[in-house]
Design a protein around this motif. Structure first.
Motif, PDB file in Angstrom:
ATOM      1  N   LYS A 103       0.940  -1.140  -0.013  1.00 37.04           N
ATOM      2  CA  LYS A 103      -0.097   0.322   0.127  1.00 37.04           C
ATOM      3  C   LYS A 103       1.432   0.799   0.086  1.00 37.04           C
ATOM      4  O   LYS A 103       0.912   2.048  -0.930  1.00 37.04           O
ATOM      5  N   TRP A 104       1.831   1.009   0.888  1.00 35.56           N
ATOM      6  CA  TRP A 104       2.672   1.829   0.829  1.00 35.56           C
ATOM      7  C   TRP A 104       3.256   2.693  -0.421  1.00 35.56           C
ATOM      8  O   TRP A 104       3.522   4.025  -1.124  1.00 35.56           O
ATOM      9  N   LEU A 105       3.952   1.484  -1.319  1.00 33.76           N
ATOM     10  CA  LEU A 105       4.845   1.918  -2.504  1.00 33.76           C
ATOM     11  C   LEU A 105       4.198   2.332  -3.462  1.00 33.76           C
ATOM     12  O   LEU A 105       3.761   2.915  -4.105  1.00 33.76           O
ATOM     13  N   SER A 106       2.408   1.210  -3.244  1.00 33.60           N
ATOM     14  CA  SER A 106       1.486   2.174  -3.738  1.00 33.60           C
ATOM     15  C   SER A 106       0.783   3.491  -4.448  1.00 33.60           C
ATOM     16  O   SER A 106       1.115   3.908  -4.796  1.00 33.60           O
ATOM     17  N   ILE A 107       0.908   4.267  -3.105  1.00 32.38           N
ATOM     18  CA  ILE A 107       0.839   5.215  -2.583  1.00 32.38           C
ATOM     19  C   ILE A 107       1.957   6.451  -3.241  1.00 32.38           C
ATOM     20  O   ILE A 107       1.785   7.524  -4.422  1.00 32.38           O
ATOM     21  N   ILE A 108       3.263   5.638  -3.664  1.00 32.49           N
ATOM     22  CA  ILE A 108       4.105   7.013  -3.371  1.00 32.49           C
ATOM     23  C   ILE A 108       4.583   6.368  -5.069  1.00 32.49           C
ATOM     24  O   ILE A 108       4.685   7.785  -6.107  1.00 32.49           O
ATOM     25  N   LEU A 109       4.193   5.465  -5.981  1.00 32.05           N
ATOM     26  CA  LEU A 109       4.276   5.372  -7.401  1.00 32.05           C
ATOM     27  C   LEU A 109       3.148   6.606  -8.192  1.00 32.05           C
ATOM     28  O   LEU A 109       3.662   7.113  -8.553  1.00 32.05           O
ATOM     29  N   CYS A 110       2.029   6.559  -7.626  1.00 33.62           N
ATOM     30  CA  CYS A 110       1.233   6.766  -7.885  1.00 33.62           C
ATOM     31  C   CYS A 110       1.152   8.162  -7.873  1.00 33.62           C
ATOM     32  O   CYS A 110       0.646   9.163  -8.872  1.00 33.62           O
ATOM     33  N   THR A 111       1.516   8.794  -6.463  1.00 31.93           N
ATOM     34  CA  THR A 111       1.663   9.639  -6.545  1.00 31.93           C
ATOM     35  C   THR A 111       2.767  10.649  -7.239  1.00 31.93           C
ATOM     36  O   THR A 111       2.237  11.842  -7.525  1.00 31.93           O
ATOM     37  N   LEU A 112       3.785  10.332  -6.601  1.00 29.59           N
ATOM     38  CA  LEU A 112       5.031  11.104  -7.239  1.00 29.59           C
ATOM     39  C   LEU A 112       5.445  10.588  -8.662  1.00 29.59           C
ATOM     40  O   LEU A 112       5.414  11.839  -9.607  1.00 29.59           O
ATOM     41  N   LEU A 113       4.649   9.691  -9.471  1.00 28.03           N
ATOM     42  CA  LEU A 113       4.896   9.294 -11.020  1.00 28.03           C
ATOM     43  C   LEU A 113       3.845  10.509 -11.598  1.00 28.03           C
ATOM     44  O   LEU A 113       3.435  10.530 -12.655  1.00 28.03           O
ATOM     45  N   ALA A 114       2.716  10.547 -10.866  1.00 27.06           N
ATOM     46  CA  ALA A 114       1.200  10.761 -11.745  1.00 27.06           C
ATOM     47  C   ALA A 114       1.032  10.501 -12.885  1.00 27.06           C
ATOM     48  O   ALA A 114       1.579  10.149 -13.705  1.00 27.06           O
ATOM     49  N   GLY A 115       0.860  11.966 -13.500  1.00 27.81           N
ATOM     50  CA  GLY A 115      -0.352  11.586 -14.711  1.00 27.81           C
ATOM     51  C   GLY A 115       1.668  12.101 -15.568  1.00 27.81           C
ATOM     52  O   GLY A 115       0.774  11.610 -16.376  1.00 27.81           O
ATOM     53  N   GLY A 116       2.201  13.391 -15.265  1.00 32.31           N
ATOM     54  CA  GLY A 116       2.675  13.269 -16.348  1.00 32.31           C
ATOM     55  C   GLY A 116       3.774  12.363 -16.912  1.00 32.31           C
ATOM     56  O   GLY A 116       3.641  11.852 -17.184  1.00 32.31           O
ATOM     57  N   GLY A 117       4.364  10.878 -15.697  1.00 39.02           N
ATOM     58  CA  GLY A 117       5.033  10.443 -16.219  1.00 39.02           C
ATOM     59  C   GLY A 117       4.275   9.564 -16.872  1.00 39.02           C
ATOM     60  O   GLY A 117       4.841   8.437 -18.351  1.00 39.02           O
ATOM     61  N   VAL A 118       2.731   9.037 -17.160  1.00 37.39           N
ATOM     62  CA  VAL A 118       2.044   8.123 -18.364  1.00 37.39           C
ATOM     63  C   VAL A 118       1.754   9.151 -19.347  1.00 37.39           C
ATOM     64  O   VAL A 118       1.834   8.602 -20.477  1.00 37.39           O
ATOM     65  N   PHE A 119       1.899  10.328 -19.029  1.00 37.48           N
ATOM     66  CA  PHE A 119       1.220  11.167 -20.606  1.00 37.48           C
ATOM     67  C   PHE A 119       2.929  11.305 -21.341  1.00 37.48           C
ATOM     68  O   PHE A 119       2.421  11.671 -22.622  1.00 37.48           O
ATOM     69  N   PHE A 120       3.878  11.606 -20.548  1.00 42.35           N
ATOM     70  CA  PHE A 120       5.832  11.318 -21.131  1.00 42.35           C
ATOM     71  C   PHE A 120       5.917  10.515 -21.982  1.00 42.35           C
ATOM     72  O   PHE A 120       6.687   9.661 -22.397  1.00 42.35           O
TER      73      PHE A 120
END
Length: 522
Positions: A103-120
């Motif tokens: 759960k902890w790693l999931s929050i870190i990955l999703c929050t910090l990678l965010a849409g920009g990571g998927v967008f780019f």
């Protein structure tokens, strides 16, 4: 070790007027910036866009090297700290973590990678494939250019970017708040330099407001661009009108998701969204690996990582003297400034969700595990784009030369196994990624206003709605104005970088102080 926090969440319930929304100085300056930017844009779009563009260009050219130094120093000091005995110290006065590792790693990955990571992720490696980065001399569009293209994308979204978001600053804030009882606010990062008057005086409010403004500029951009991307995607996939009405509908849906998530808190909405997105990303990745050119991905990833390691310093220290100004402005300096602008509020969020974890666990998760996961994701999406570009299945040269990354993402997605369904899944994934940024940043801004880690749900909702409204108003003026706001984060990164600078020496000091207090070292 005490199992409590100096937080006093009930104190917020007695505040009246502006105090109910947090520090009045922070509120007035932050909301004032939003209103001023919107009103000036209504008054003269070109004046605002040109003014931001001029400041953006000057900052990138003049301070780009300083931003690069800050990220490099943060990463290497954090990694050095992680191997010391002091890194065994626990964060937040808890002996056991508040949530499971997944759960902890999931929050870190999703929050910090965010849409920009998927967008780019789909478009950036392909861009560097068709336009050779300054650190390389390969012929663009050839097989020899593939490893350098991925390596350049890894530089922008890899170890340096992640480290500044949640390592040294998070350690300083965790020690200051959970041990010393100081407010969980960006001003606390400068307490060792400016002293007690900073914590309750107006200067502290100004410092907090600068960080909030920087974060708002960096978050409203992805929220607005996601609306245009999803609107375009729905038009291409299902024939829905690609109009402002569709964009607003997407914005309302997105805003509803992340506002509700922010109001329910870290242990409910934010955690549920993050876990869902991780499972969806794993499913998409599995389909791409199993039904795509598997061997190509493996070989490309290994060569990309090799080029990243070999040319790490050359790419991280490329300056305006060794590369075209436009390239530095729109790539390395832009991304590095973007992460610096986010860093104080991200550091607050990382410190909050990492209670009960050791300093070593937090540094490794943020500065090592998360970047490696990001490089794999960029290889799957961006590597697919390069593969299909080489095979002649798609041609993104014109779209990417015009920085049309929404077109690139959808084009690559449609070429993947599953076609339309894969494209739809990636649109959903991108939407939830942006929502995880919206909810965590709404929460973090509310924390800044309150000074403790249990801000009012109504205040969280206020900031989430404010950012969605700003995105909607700017979209009505045109996507260019959303872009102008996103460029503004490079200007905002200048004062924020000064706030972060003392963490280079105060981060290790705080870690050793925590280790001594917990009896880990003498």
């Amino acid at each position: 070790m005490p199992n409590s926090s100096p937080s006093t969440p009930d104190r917020a319930s007695n505040d009246k007027g502006l105090r109910a929304l947090g520090d009045p100085v922070v509120l007035i300056l932050s909301v004032g910036f939003i209103v001023a930017f919107v009103l000036l844009s209504f008054y003269d779009l070109d004046m605002v866009a040109n003014g931001v563009s001029t400041g953006f260009a000057w900052t990138a050219h003049t301070l780009g090297s300083y931003f690069q130094f800050l990220l490099l120093a943060t990463f290497f000091i954090a990694i050095g700290l992680a191997v010391t005995p002091a890194a065994k110290a626990k964060i937040g006065n808890l002996n056991e973590p508040e949530m499971s590792t997944f759960k902890w790693l999931s929050i870190i990955l999703c929050t910090l990678l965010a849409g920009g990571g998927v967008f780019f992720a789909a478009g950036e490696p392909v861009y560097h494939f068709v336009v050779t980065p300054p650190a390389f001399d390969t012929e663009p569009g050839t097989p020899q250019a593939v490893s350098g293209a991925l390596a350049q994308a890894f530089t922008h979204w890899g170890f340096l970017a992640w480290a500044v978001l949640g390592t040294l600053a998070s350690i300083v804030l965790a020690h200051s708040h959970y041990v010393k009882g100081q407010p969980l606010q960006p001003r606390t990062l400068l307490y060792p330099v400016l002293g007690k008057r900073l914590l309750s005086g107006p200067l502290g409010g100004v410092i907090d407001a600068l960080c909030v403004i920087s974060m708002v500029a960096g978050t409203v951009g992805p929220i607005g661009f996601l609306s245009t991307q999803v609107s375009f995607g729905l038009h291409e996939l299902f024939g829905a009108p690609n109009s402002y009405v569709t964009q607003v509908a997407v914005l309302i849906a997105l805003g509803s998701i992340y506002v509700i998530s922010a109001m329910t808190g870290i242990h409910r909405g934010i955690q549920i969204l993050s876990r869902f997105n991780v499972f969806l990303a794993l499913a998409i990745g599995a389909v791409i690996i199993l039904f795509g050119p598997t061997l190509y991905f493996i070989n490309t990833y290994l060569s990309g990582v090799g080029a990243y390691a070999t040319n790490f310093f050359a790419m991280a220290t490329t300056t305006a003297d060794t590369a075209p100004d436009w390239w530095m402005q729109w790539w390395t300096v832009f991304f590095f400034a973007w992460f610096i602008g986010y860093a104080p509020l991200m550091a607050i969020f990382v410190a909050r969700i990492s209670r009960g974890r050791s300093i070593r666990e937090m540094i490794i998760a943020v500065a090592v595990i998360a970047p490696i996961a990001t490089t794999v994701w960029f290889t799957l999406l961006g590597g697919s784009g390069i593969y299909y570009q080489l095979e002649g299945v798609i041609d993104l040269t014109e779209a990417l030369n015009n920085f049309q990354f929404d077109v690139a993402t959808l084009t690559v997605a449609q070429a993947l196994p599953g076609g339309t369904w894969m494209a739809l899944a990636i649109l959903v994934l991108t939407t939830i990624f942006v929502a995880t940024t919206g909810d965590s940043m709404s929460y973090s801004i509310a924390v800044v206003g309150a000074g403790h880690d249990e801000p009012s749900p109504k205040v969280r909702a206020f900031w989430g709605i404010a950012m969605a409204l700003m995105a909607g108003i700017l979209l009505e003026m045109g996507a260019g104005q959303v872009g102008a706001l996103q460029q503004f984060i490079v200007l905002a990164a200048v004062p924020v970088s000064v706030i972060l600078l003392p963490t280079l020496w105060n981060g290790p000091k705080a870690a050793y102080a925590m280790a001594r207090e917990q009896g880990i070292i003498d």
